[in-house]
Structures are given as C-alpha cells and as structure tokens.
Enzyme design. Structure first.
Site, mmCIF file in Angstrom:
data_model
loop_
_atom_site.group_PDB
_atom_site.id
_atom_site.type_symbol
_atom_site.label_atom_id
_atom_site.label_comp_id
_atom_site.label_asym_id
_atom_site.label_seq_id
_atom_site.Cartn_x
_atom_site.Cartn_y
_atom_site.Cartn_z
ATOM 1 N N SER A 25 37.223 -16.818 -4.822
ATOM 2 C CA SER A 25 36.152 -17.311 -5.708
ATOM 3 C C SER A 25 36.623 -18.468 -6.570
ATOM 4 O O SER A 25 37.624 -18.348 -7.279
ATOM 5 C CB SER A 25 35.694 -16.203 -6.668
ATOM 6 O OG SER A 25 35.207 -15.121 -5.960
ATOM 7 N N HIS A 55 31.280 -19.632 -2.957
ATOM 8 C CA HIS A 55 31.951 -19.652 -1.653
ATOM 9 C C HIS A 55 31.184 -20.553 -0.702
ATOM 10 O O HIS A 55 29.960 -20.534 -0.681
ATOM 11 C CB HIS A 55 31.989 -18.249 -1.042
ATOM 12 C CG HIS A 55 32.812 -17.288 -1.809
ATOM 13 N ND1 HIS A 55 34.176 -17.235 -1.708
ATOM 14 C CD2 HIS A 55 32.465 -16.353 -2.703
ATOM 15 C CE1 HIS A 55 34.622 -16.288 -2.503
ATOM 16 N NE2 HIS A 55 33.617 -15.740 -3.130
ATOM 17 N N HIS A 77 32.970 -10.148 1.946
ATOM 18 C CA HIS A 77 33.403 -8.999 1.143
ATOM 19 C C HIS A 77 32.779 -7.708 1.646
ATOM 20 O O HIS A 77 31.670 -7.700 2.183
ATOM 21 C CB HIS A 77 33.003 -9.204 -0.327
ATOM 22 C CG HIS A 77 33.668 -10.366 -0.981
ATOM 23 N ND1 HIS A 77 33.170 -11.646 -0.889
ATOM 24 C CD2 HIS A 77 34.801 -10.445 -1.718
ATOM 25 C CE1 HIS A 77 33.974 -12.465 -1.556
ATOM 26 N NE2 HIS A 77 34.971 -11.774 -2.071
ATOM 27 N N TYR A 79 31.599 -5.513 -0.309
ATOM 28 C CA TYR A 79 30.417 -5.196 -1.130
ATOM 29 C C TYR A 79 29.143 -5.854 -0.615
ATOM 30 O O TYR A 79 28.048 -5.508 -1.055
ATOM 31 C CB TYR A 79 30.640 -5.555 -2.612
ATOM 32 C CG TYR A 79 30.932 -7.004 -2.912
ATOM 33 C CD1 TYR A 79 29.963 -7.988 -2.771
ATOM 34 C CD2 TYR A 79 32.188 -7.392 -3.364
ATOM 35 C CE1 TYR A 79 30.231 -9.311 -3.055
ATOM 36 C CE2 TYR A 79 32.471 -8.710 -3.656
ATOM 37 C CZ TYR A 79 31.492 -9.673 -3.501
ATOM 38 O OH TYR A 79 31.768 -10.982 -3.771
ATOM 39 N N GLU A 80 29.286 -6.803 0.311
ATOM 40 C CA GLU A 80 28.087 -7.427 0.882
ATOM 41 C C GLU A 80 27.432 -6.525 1.932
ATOM 42 O O GLU A 80 26.358 -6.840 2.432
ATOM 43 C CB GLU A 80 28.442 -8.769 1.513
ATOM 44 C CG GLU A 80 28.828 -9.828 0.486
ATOM 45 C CD GLU A 80 29.441 -11.057 1.127
ATOM 46 O OE1 GLU A 80 28.694 -11.987 1.437
ATOM 47 O OE2 GLU A 80 30.668 -11.063 1.332
ATOM 48 N N ALA A 107 40.158 -14.296 -7.255
ATOM 49 C CA ALA A 107 39.967 -14.234 -8.697
ATOM 50 C C ALA A 107 40.058 -12.758 -9.060
ATOM 51 O O ALA A 107 39.578 -11.908 -8.315
ATOM 52 C CB ALA A 107 38.594 -14.779 -9.060
ATOM 53 N N MET A 205 37.927 -7.361 -5.983
ATOM 54 C CA MET A 205 37.092 -6.738 -4.944
ATOM 55 C C MET A 205 37.391 -7.278 -3.550
ATOM 56 O O MET A 205 36.536 -7.214 -2.662
ATOM 57 C CB MET A 205 35.608 -6.973 -5.260
ATOM 58 C CG MET A 205 35.183 -6.510 -6.642
ATOM 59 S SD MET A 205 33.492 -7.027 -6.995
ATOM 60 C CE MET A 205 33.379 -6.699 -8.756
ATOM 61 N N SER A 206 38.579 -7.817 -3.362
ATOM 62 C CA SER A 206 38.867 -8.424 -2.053
ATOM 63 C C SER A 206 40.339 -8.240 -1.695
ATOM 64 O O SER A 206 41.003 -7.344 -2.203
ATOM 65 C CB SER A 206 38.538 -9.924 -2.108
ATOM 66 O OG SER A 206 39.436 -10.596 -2.960
ATOM 67 N N ASN A 229 39.406 -13.199 -16.055
ATOM 68 C CA ASN A 229 38.826 -12.506 -17.220
ATOM 69 C C ASN A 229 39.702 -11.314 -17.585
ATOM 70 O O ASN A 229 40.484 -10.850 -16.759
ATOM 71 C CB ASN A 229 37.408 -12.000 -16.876
ATOM 72 C CG ASN A 229 37.403 -11.111 -15.640
ATOM 73 O OD1 ASN A 229 37.460 -11.602 -14.505
ATOM 74 N ND2 ASN A 229 37.371 -9.814 -15.845
ATOM 75 N N HIS A 241 29.894 -13.049 -13.282
ATOM 76 C CA HIS A 241 30.443 -13.866 -12.194
ATOM 77 C C HIS A 241 30.540 -15.339 -12.616
ATOM 78 O O HIS A 241 31.436 -16.056 -12.199
ATOM 79 C CB HIS A 241 29.578 -13.711 -10.931
ATOM 80 C CG HIS A 241 30.181 -14.322 -9.705
ATOM 81 N ND1 HIS A 241 31.417 -13.930 -9.196
ATOM 82 C CD2 HIS A 241 29.757 -15.305 -8.883
ATOM 83 C CE1 HIS A 241 31.696 -14.644 -8.122
ATOM 84 N NE2 HIS A 241 30.711 -15.490 -7.909
HETATM 85 N N1 HPA Z 1 36.904 -6.761 -11.707
HETATM 86 C C1 HPA Z 1 36.742 -6.793 -10.381
HETATM 87 N N2 HPA Z 1 36.752 -7.913 -9.679
HETATM 88 C C2 HPA Z 1 36.924 -9.068 -10.347
HETATM 89 C C3 HPA Z 1 37.094 -9.097 -11.736
HETATM 90 C C4 HPA Z 1 37.078 -7.873 -12.460
HETATM 91 O O1 HPA Z 1 37.233 -7.818 -13.696
HETATM 92 N N3 HPA Z 1 37.253 -10.414 -12.081
HETATM 93 C C5 HPA Z 1 37.175 -11.122 -10.926
HETATM 94 N N4 HPA Z 1 36.980 -10.323 -9.873
#
Ligand code: HPA
Length: 266
Positions: A25, A55, A77, A79-80, A107, A205-206, A229, A241
């Site tokens: 990301s 993306h 991903h 989650y998709e 990320a 998440m990846s 973050n 996001h």
């Molecule tokens: N959690 C999960 N996935 C992420 C995060 C997070 O805080 N930041 C970027 N991808």
C-alpha cells in the site's frame, strides 16, 4: 501455470527476472520509474484483478541497478474474498520465471510503542494469525515439500545486507516481528495487546501468505514494512486507510533509496 508463463515470456521478450518485489500500500509508485514492460493483472491468464485503493494492479519488469526485477505493483488480499491459493499464485509464477530472491513490502501498524509513523522495519519473522495457511490442499511436489520448514523464512544474510544498506544511507531502521491478521477491519486494542504479548512489533493484513509460499518453493525472502500508524489503542486515534496511504507517501523517498541500495548489494 504454463499458460501464465508462456503469456508473460511472450509479452516481455523472454525477460528472466532474478529478483521479485511485491509493492505494498502506498509504495507502488516505485515501479512507475523503472518500467520496461508493464502488464495489467487483468490481462494475465489466471491472475486476479487488484482493486484496492492505493494499488495499481500491474506486473512490471525492469532492469534496476544491474538486476533483472519483476515487481507486483499492488497485491491481492485475503480480505477481498480471494482464496489463499489465489493471492499467492503470483509468487509461484515468479518462481517459475526464475526469481531467486523475493522482497516483500507492506504498510503496517506499529505494535511496538517505540516505532514512529513512517519508520521502516525489516521483518525478522512473522506470526500467522490469519486463520488460514496458503499451503492447505494437495501438494505440488515439483514446487516444495508437504511439511516445509519455516524456521528462517526471512534470511539472516538478507537482513544483514538490508541493515548495512540502511546504515550506508544514514537511515534509521527498525527490525521486528510482523503479525498478520486477516482484516479487513483493523484490530481492537485488546487484539493489539495480545499481539504484543505474543511478540509482535507490527501488524498488517498481507505478506505472510506470500512469505510462506515463497519459502516453501525455495525463494529467499526479505521483508520490509513501512510503519503507517500506531496500531489500535496505542495513540487513542482512530485508524483509517487514508492515513495509511498518506504516511507511506512520506516514507516513499527513503523506501526507494533503501530498495535501490539493496538491489545493488544482493
Ligand atoms: N493494522 C492492520 N493492518 C494495517 C495497519 C494496522 O494498524 N496499518 C496498515 N495496515
């Protein structure tokens, strides 16, 4: 697989990449600058389209710092709603194209409270908390063993090289354990607490499905997270996001110089 490989070889004039990079990301721009052949996933037989914000969804081939590289500009991903096997198919394709080393980027949220947004972290190991494993199902013995060892997915020599490269560029770099949750919801503060207790430094998440499959089929893996973050509950702020993309944008210059230096050195 044969259809995919034949298609890519024809489109790229038999380009034989030795290094693969999966751009996470906000980090996909890297591939725009170094682009000899760019093929949208939608055109590649058996690839799935990437449609997540931030993306692009192209496979990009280029020679960078004297190395032949194939890059995924955006990934798919779990989650998709795709299966683990679908999202890791490109890793198997890279293996078949001749890739030996795979650089995985993403990320991630900081679980380690000493990390700051826009820090870069070299992944030393991971915790698969996605509730699924990409190797479930019949095993393809031509790719790897049924019960593959996972004791050193992220190769120590590649970690050392990445650290040396960061030092040469005077970049502060973090190292740590990446914890993969399935998403798409961000974690709760209690889940982040749990991840910390279990030994995690960053959460995302990846990456983990690709790392497992890469290691399984004998690719040497290096992982780099861009801390976008503080994870849930750490700063009290809500997660978004948009923030993830904005922060990775701040880190992209350093990310680019680090990747270039690493490509020079491996
Ligand atoms: N959690 C999960 N996935 C992420 C995060 C997070 O805080 N930041 C970027 N991808």
């Amino acid at each position: 697989m044969e259809e995919t490989i034949n298609f890519l070889k024809e489109k790229t004039n038999n380009f034989e990449p030795e290094i693969g990079i999966i751009l996470g990301s906000g980090l996909g721009e890297f591939a725009d600058e170094y682009c000899e052949y760019a093929i949208p996933y939608s055109e590649i037989p058996h690839f799935i389209k990437s449609n997540v914000q931030g993306h692009k969804g192209r496979l990009v081939f280029a020679e960078i710092e004297g190395k032949k590289v194939v890059m995924m500009q955006g990934r798919n991903h779990f989650y998709e709603g795709h299966t683990m096997s679908e999202i890791t198919y490109p890793v198997k394709v890279m293996k078949k194209l001749g890739v030996k080393t795979l650089i995985l980027t993403n990320a991630a949220g900081a679980v380690n409270e000493s990390f700051r947004p826009a820090d870069l972290m070299i992944i030393t190991d991971h915790i698969n908390f996605m509730g699924a494993n990409p190797l479930v199902g019949p095993n393809d013995d031509t790719l790897g063993e049924r019960f593959p060892d996972m004791s050193e997915i992220y190769k120590k020599d590649l970690i050392k090289i990445a650290e040396k490269c960061a030092e040469k560029l005077c970049l502060d770099i973090q190292k740590g354990v990446y914890f993969a949750s399935s998403g798409p919801s961000y974690e709760t503060p209690a889940e982040i607490n749990m991840a910390r207790i279990l030994g995690a430094d960053a959460v995302g998440m990846s990456t983990v499905p690709e790392a497992i499959v890469a290691n399984y089929c004998g690719l040497r893996v290096l992982g780099i997270s861009c801390i976008s973050n503080a994870a849930s509950g750490i700063s009290g702020a809500q997660l978004s996001h948009t923030e993830v993309i904005e922060t990775t944008d701040k880190a992209k210059k350093r990310f680019k110089s680090l990747i270039l230096e690493i490509l020079k050195s491996i």
